[in-house]
Design a protein around this motif. Structure first.
Motif, PDB file in Angstrom:
ATOM      1  N   LEU A   1     -10.815 -52.228  -2.323  1.00 19.26           N
ATOM      2  CA  LEU A   1     -11.689 -53.138  -3.056  1.00 19.26           C
ATOM      3  C   LEU A   1     -10.993 -54.430  -3.442  1.00 19.26           C
ATOM      4  CD1 LEU A   1     -13.462 -50.596  -5.476  1.00 19.26           C
ATOM      5  CD2 LEU A   1     -14.338 -51.550  -3.336  1.00 19.26           C
ATOM      6  N   LEU A   2      -9.789 -54.654  -2.947  1.00 20.04           N
ATOM      7  CA  LEU A   2      -9.056 -55.866  -3.314  1.00 20.04           C
ATOM      8  C   LEU A   2      -9.816 -57.118  -2.899  1.00 20.04           C
ATOM      9  CD1 LEU A   2      -5.421 -54.851  -2.319  1.00 20.04           C
ATOM     10  CD2 LEU A   2      -6.307 -55.174  -4.644  1.00 20.04           C
ATOM     11  N   PRO A   3      -9.775 -58.164  -3.723  1.00 23.26           N
ATOM     12  CA  PRO A   3     -10.388 -59.426  -3.322  1.00 23.26           C
ATOM     13  C   PRO A   3      -9.750 -59.956  -2.041  1.00 23.26           C
ATOM     14  CG  PRO A   3      -9.879 -59.433  -5.674  1.00 23.26           C
ATOM     15  CD  PRO A   3      -9.226 -58.220  -5.092  1.00 23.26           C
ATOM     16  N   ALA A   4     -10.491 -60.731  -1.301  1.00 24.07           N
ATOM     17  CA  ALA A   4      -9.992 -61.286  -0.035  1.00 24.07           C
ATOM     18  C   ALA A   4      -8.672 -62.003  -0.243  1.00 24.07           C
ATOM     19  CB  ALA A   4     -11.024 -62.244   0.545  1.00 24.07           C
ATOM     20  N   GLY A   5      -7.711 -61.696   0.635  1.00 23.98           N
ATOM     21  CA  GLY A   5      -6.417 -62.354   0.587  1.00 23.98           C
ATOM     22  C   GLY A   5      -5.392 -61.709  -0.314  1.00 23.98           C
ATOM     23  N   VAL A   6      -5.778 -60.704  -1.099  1.00 22.03           N
ATOM     24  CA  VAL A   6      -4.852 -60.037  -2.019  1.00 22.03           C
ATOM     25  C   VAL A   6      -4.324 -58.765  -1.370  1.00 22.03           C
ATOM     26  CG1 VAL A   6      -4.567 -58.977  -4.287  1.00 22.03           C
ATOM     27  CG2 VAL A   6      -6.039 -60.970  -4.026  1.00 22.03           C
ATOM     28  N   THR A   7      -3.032 -58.525  -1.496  1.00 22.00           N
ATOM     29  CA  THR A   7      -2.414 -57.315  -0.959  1.00 22.00           C
ATOM     30  C   THR A   7      -1.806 -56.501  -2.090  1.00 22.00           C
ATOM     31  OG1 THR A   7      -0.321 -58.464  -0.567  1.00 22.00           O
ATOM     32  CG2 THR A   7      -1.912 -58.396   1.253  1.00 22.00           C
ATOM     33  N   PHE A   8      -1.585 -55.214  -1.812  1.00 21.55           N
ATOM     34  CA  PHE A   8      -0.949 -54.320  -2.774  1.00 21.55           C
ATOM     35  C   PHE A   8       0.383 -53.877  -2.206  1.00 21.55           C
ATOM     36  CE2 PHE A   8      -0.322 -49.778  -4.061  1.00 21.55           C
ATOM     37  CZ  PHE A   8       0.068 -50.036  -5.361  1.00 21.55           C
ATOM     38  N   GLY A   9       1.471 -54.215  -2.899  1.00 23.73           N
ATOM     39  CA  GLY A   9       2.795 -53.884  -2.403  1.00 23.73           C
ATOM     40  C   GLY A   9       3.516 -52.828  -3.197  1.00 23.73           C
ATOM     41  N   GLY A  10       2.807 -52.143  -4.087  1.00 27.86           N
ATOM     42  CA  GLY A  10       3.436 -51.093  -4.875  1.00 27.86           C
ATOM     43  C   GLY A  10       3.813 -51.575  -6.260  1.00 27.86           C
ATOM     44  N   VAL A  11       4.216 -50.629  -7.088  1.00 26.23           N
ATOM     45  CA  VAL A  11       4.622 -50.900  -8.459  1.00 26.23           C
ATOM     46  C   VAL A  11       5.742 -49.932  -8.789  1.00 26.23           C
ATOM     47  CG1 VAL A  11       2.952 -49.308  -9.477  1.00 26.23           C
ATOM     48  CG2 VAL A  11       3.736 -51.279 -10.805  1.00 26.23           C
ATOM     49  N   GLY A  12       6.547 -50.254  -9.778  1.00 25.00           N
ATOM     50  CA  GLY A  12       7.698 -49.440 -10.117  1.00 25.00           C
ATOM     51  C   GLY A  12       7.366 -47.984 -10.361  1.00 25.00           C
ATOM     52  N   GLY A  13       8.189 -47.082  -9.836  1.00 20.62           N
ATOM     53  CA  GLY A  13       7.939 -45.655  -9.965  1.00 20.62           C
ATOM     54  C   GLY A  13       7.933 -45.171 -11.398  1.00 20.62           C
ATOM     55  N   ALA A  14       8.648 -45.848 -12.298  1.00 20.90           N
ATOM     56  CA  ALA A  14       8.699 -45.409 -13.688  1.00 20.90           C
ATOM     57  C   ALA A  14       7.347 -45.529 -14.377  1.00 20.90           C
ATOM     58  CB  ALA A  14       9.748 -46.211 -14.455  1.00 20.90           C
ATOM     59  N   THR A  15       6.450 -46.354 -13.837  1.00 21.72           N
ATOM     60  CA  THR A  15       5.114 -46.482 -14.414  1.00 21.72           C
ATOM     61  C   THR A  15       4.215 -45.333 -13.999  1.00 21.72           C
ATOM     62  OG1 THR A  15       4.172 -47.713 -12.551  1.00 21.72           O
ATOM     63  CG2 THR A  15       5.299 -48.996 -14.251  1.00 21.72           C
ATOM     64  N   GLY A  16       4.634 -44.581 -12.992  1.00 21.09           N
ATOM     65  CA  GLY A  16       3.800 -43.518 -12.464  1.00 21.09           C
ATOM     66  C   GLY A  16       2.918 -43.976 -11.333  1.00 21.09           C
ATOM     67  N   GLY A  17       3.041 -45.238 -10.938  1.00 23.76           N
ATOM     68  CA  GLY A  17       2.188 -45.778  -9.888  1.00 23.76           C
ATOM     69  C   GLY A  17       2.722 -45.533  -8.502  1.00 23.76           C
ATOM     70  N   ALA A  18       2.306 -46.380  -7.560  1.00 22.93           N
ATOM     71  CA  ALA A  18       2.656 -46.209  -6.156  1.00 22.93           C
ATOM     72  C   ALA A  18       3.840 -47.083  -5.781  1.00 22.93           C
ATOM     73  CB  ALA A  18       1.463 -46.564  -5.276  1.00 22.93           C
ATOM     74  N   SER A  19       4.698 -46.572  -4.917  1.00 18.67           N
ATOM     75  CA  SER A  19       5.835 -47.330  -4.408  1.00 18.67           C
ATOM     76  C   SER A  19       5.463 -47.978  -3.089  1.00 18.67           C
ATOM     77  CB  SER A  19       7.033 -46.393  -4.205  1.00 18.67           C
ATOM     78  OG  SER A  19       7.356 -45.723  -5.399  1.00 18.67           O
ATOM     79  N   ALA A  20       6.240 -48.964  -2.686  1.00 21.37           N
ATOM     80  CA  ALA A  20       6.008 -49.608  -1.397  1.00 21.37           C
ATOM     81  C   ALA A  20       6.157 -48.572  -0.284  1.00 21.37           C
ATOM     82  CB  ALA A  20       6.999 -50.746  -1.206  1.00 21.37           C
ATOM     83  N   ASN A  21       5.417 -48.768   0.811  1.00 22.83           N
ATOM     84  CA  ASN A  21       5.363 -47.761   1.859  1.00 22.83           C
ATOM     85  C   ASN A  21       5.235 -48.429   3.208  1.00 22.83           C
ATOM     86  OD1 ASN A  21       3.715 -45.767   3.658  1.00 22.83           O
ATOM     87  ND2 ASN A  21       4.537 -44.512   2.009  1.00 22.83           N
ATOM     88  N   ALA A  22       5.740 -47.761   4.243  1.00 28.01           N
ATOM     89  CA  ALA A  22       5.648 -48.314   5.591  1.00 28.01           C
ATOM     90  C   ALA A  22       4.204 -48.380   6.073  1.00 28.01           C
ATOM     91  CB  ALA A  22       6.487 -47.477   6.553  1.00 28.01           C
ATOM     92  N   VAL A  23       3.371 -47.448   5.597  1.00 30.62           N
ATOM     93  CA  VAL A  23       1.950 -47.462   5.944  1.00 30.62           C
ATOM     94  C   VAL A  23       1.248 -48.456   5.029  1.00 30.62           C
ATOM     95  CG1 VAL A  23      -0.150 -46.079   6.102  1.00 30.62           C
ATOM     96  CG2 VAL A  23       2.058 -45.061   6.662  1.00 30.62           C
ATOM     97  N   PRO A  24       0.437 -49.363   5.569  1.00 28.04           N
ATOM     98  CA  PRO A  24      -0.228 -50.354   4.711  1.00 28.04           C
ATOM     99  C   PRO A  24      -1.144 -49.691   3.697  1.00 28.04           C
ATOM    100  CG  PRO A  24      -1.186 -50.353   6.915  1.00 28.04           C
ATOM    101  CD  PRO A  24       0.055 -49.516   6.996  1.00 28.04           C
ATOM    102  N   MET A  25      -1.135 -50.245   2.486  1.00 26.94           N
ATOM    103  CA  MET A  25      -1.937 -49.688   1.415  1.00 26.94           C
ATOM    104  C   MET A  25      -2.784 -50.768   0.770  1.00 26.94           C
ATOM    105  SD  MET A  25       0.710 -47.015  -0.372  1.00 26.94           S
ATOM    106  CE  MET A  25      -0.637 -46.188  -1.214  1.00 26.94           C
ATOM    107  N   GLY A  26      -3.953 -50.377   0.299  1.00 25.67           N
ATOM    108  CA  GLY A  26      -4.809 -51.244  -0.476  1.00 25.67           C
ATOM    109  C   GLY A  26      -5.029 -50.622  -1.835  1.00 25.67           C
TER     110      GLY A  26
END
Length: 450
Positions: free
Chosen positions: A352-377
């Motif tokens: 659902l990201l707005p056009a032109g915006v990418t998701f590159g991960g967030v610090g693991g200490a937050t509990g979120g997602a880390s950067a990955n070789a597979v593209p993520m949205g």
């Protein structure tokens, strides 16, 4: 045997996603695990995973851990080890123990919003100011770490932006310098940490969700709306949108529209005193090892919060979170009860990201997602795989998120696999639980292949 191999393989596929991604309406006593199910079944089917968890406890890496893995509509497999605290005589960790899920609250809040989008009461691209007038005129900081100098926002913040962390809002756990001080001054602190810290946070935190949302609107943004992904209090603000659009207090909406119909009887904004014995202690790692930060018996979660925190406010059991994920895997239905349409679930778990915006991960200490070789949205409150992983594992569309105290959740809607891991300690990435669980499940799979 072939059936068991297939099931374990699917579970491995789903959990692989977690290596990279990071209520009071109907309350009863803890449900009893069915005969022949629960931990006994998990231990039988997933012995290497069980051994990994046993090792964590044996090596004093954590007092206890519980995981729930599901494939389709088969009985959930629960794997658990240890206790909910290091105290002598602490109860065993079970599928019905209670854990602070922190940011795993975000997918719950996001699905509540999607239900109102489905009903036409909220528009995905509506301006937030339609529901919260204080957001009508926003400003963007030009150098937020150094000062609060700002310029006008060139476009309004929308519902889509709140759901995907692209609004320009940030978090007190992410912000730095001048903007962090401003968030603290305004009381933009939507989380409970411990009973000892709570009084100081309440001195500045607004007492209602409506007042909180208005305070958030006073702070300058970290980026122009819709131009960048920044982890934020967006899902907390969404809670206010939900109550305005529904005409119902946010927590009551979640309780009555999600928890009650899904029979999630161990999901709480405030843990009742009668259930305190099930609540795990939250720990912090120090130089001396584990230190109790928020003991279950005196937890801050035993007292009502300032307001329900849509980004980090829930305490839940592994059994309950599994039911939530099971509903998503089944396209909005569980046990014959539908709470969302399949197309709404698909939309929520799409990019659902707005056009032109990418998701590159967030610090693991937050509990979120880390950067990955597979593209993520990013979908509604959680990250989304944009392509299949190696060998098709995990599937494109796998959705999930984690919590700041180490919890993990994912659902693969293609293979209908889901998983939840419950622990409670800071920082969330102290141990590579996600990665090591993948390896343990791989070992379980190879055992069946012999």
């Amino acid at each position: 045997m072939k059936r068991v191999i297939a099931i374990v393989g699917l579970t491995l596929a789903g959990l692989a996603a977690t290596a990279a991604v990071g209520g009071q309406a109907l309350r009863q006593s803890a449900p009893v695990a069915p005969a022949g199910g629960g931990d006994a079944l998990g231990r039988l089917v997933l012995p290497q995973t069980q051994a990994l968890f046993d090792g964590y406890v044996r090596d004093d890496k954590m007092p206890g851990i519980v995981a729930a893995f599901g494939v389709g509509d088969r009985p959930t497999w629960f794997v658990s080890a240890g206790r909910i605290a290091t105290d002598a005589g602490a109860p065993q960790a079970t599928p019905d123990s209670l854990w602070r899920v922190y940011s795993m609250t975000k997918p719950v809040t996001a699905m509540a919003a999607m239900m109102l989008i489905e009903e036409g009461k909220i528009g995905l691209d509506d301006p937030v100011a339609k529901y919260i007038p204080a957001f009508k005129t926003m400003r963007v900081a030009t150098d937020p770490e150094q000062n609060l100098a700002s310029v006008p926002a060139v476009r309004p913040i929308t519902i889509r932006m709140l759901l995907t962390h692209t609004s320009g809002l940030t978090y007190n756990i992410i912000a730095k310098g001048a903007l962090l001080k401003e968030y603290e001054r305004l009381g933009i602190l939507p989380a409970a940490v411990s009973a000892s810290i709570e009084p100081s946070m309440r001195r500045t935190r607004p007492a209602t969700l409506a007042a909180f949302a208005d305070q958030v609107a006073k702070a300058p943004l970290i980026a122009q709306p819709g131009t960048a992904w920044n982890y934020s209090v967006g899902l907390d603000v969404m809670g206010r949108v939900i109550e305005v659009a529904s005409g119902m207090p946010f927590d009551r909406f979640v309780d009555t529209r999600i928890f009650a119909p899904l029979k999630m009887t161990s999901s709480y904004w405030t843990v009742p005193a009668a259930q305190a014995s099930r609540l795990a202690t939250n720990y912090a790692f120090t130089g001396a090892g584990l230190a109790p930060l928020d003991p279950g018996a005196t937890s801050v979660y035993l007292q009502p919060p300032s307001f329900p925190y849509g980004g980090a406010g829930l305490v839940m059991s592994a059994r309950d979170y599994d039911r939530f994920l099971h509903m998503l895997a089944d396209g909005g239905t569980l046990d014959g009860v539908r709470i969302m349409k399949p197309e709404t679930v698909r939309l929520a778990m799409s990019n659902l990201l707005p056009a032109g915006v990418t998701f590159g991960g967030v610090g693991g200490a937050t509990g979120g997602a880390s950067a990955n070789a597979v593209p993520m949205g990013y979908g509604a409150g959680g990250s989304v795989y944009l392509a299949d992983g190696p060998g098709g594992m995990p599937s494109r569309g796998t959705y999930g998120w984690g919590g700041a105290a180490g919890t993990v959740a994912f659902v693969d809607p293609v293979k209908k696999v889901r998983g939840t891991i419950m622990v409670n300690y800071f920082p969330a990435d102290r141990w590579p639980v996600r990665q090591e669980t993948v390896q343990a499940l791989a070992a379980d799979l190879s055992r069946f292949k012999r």
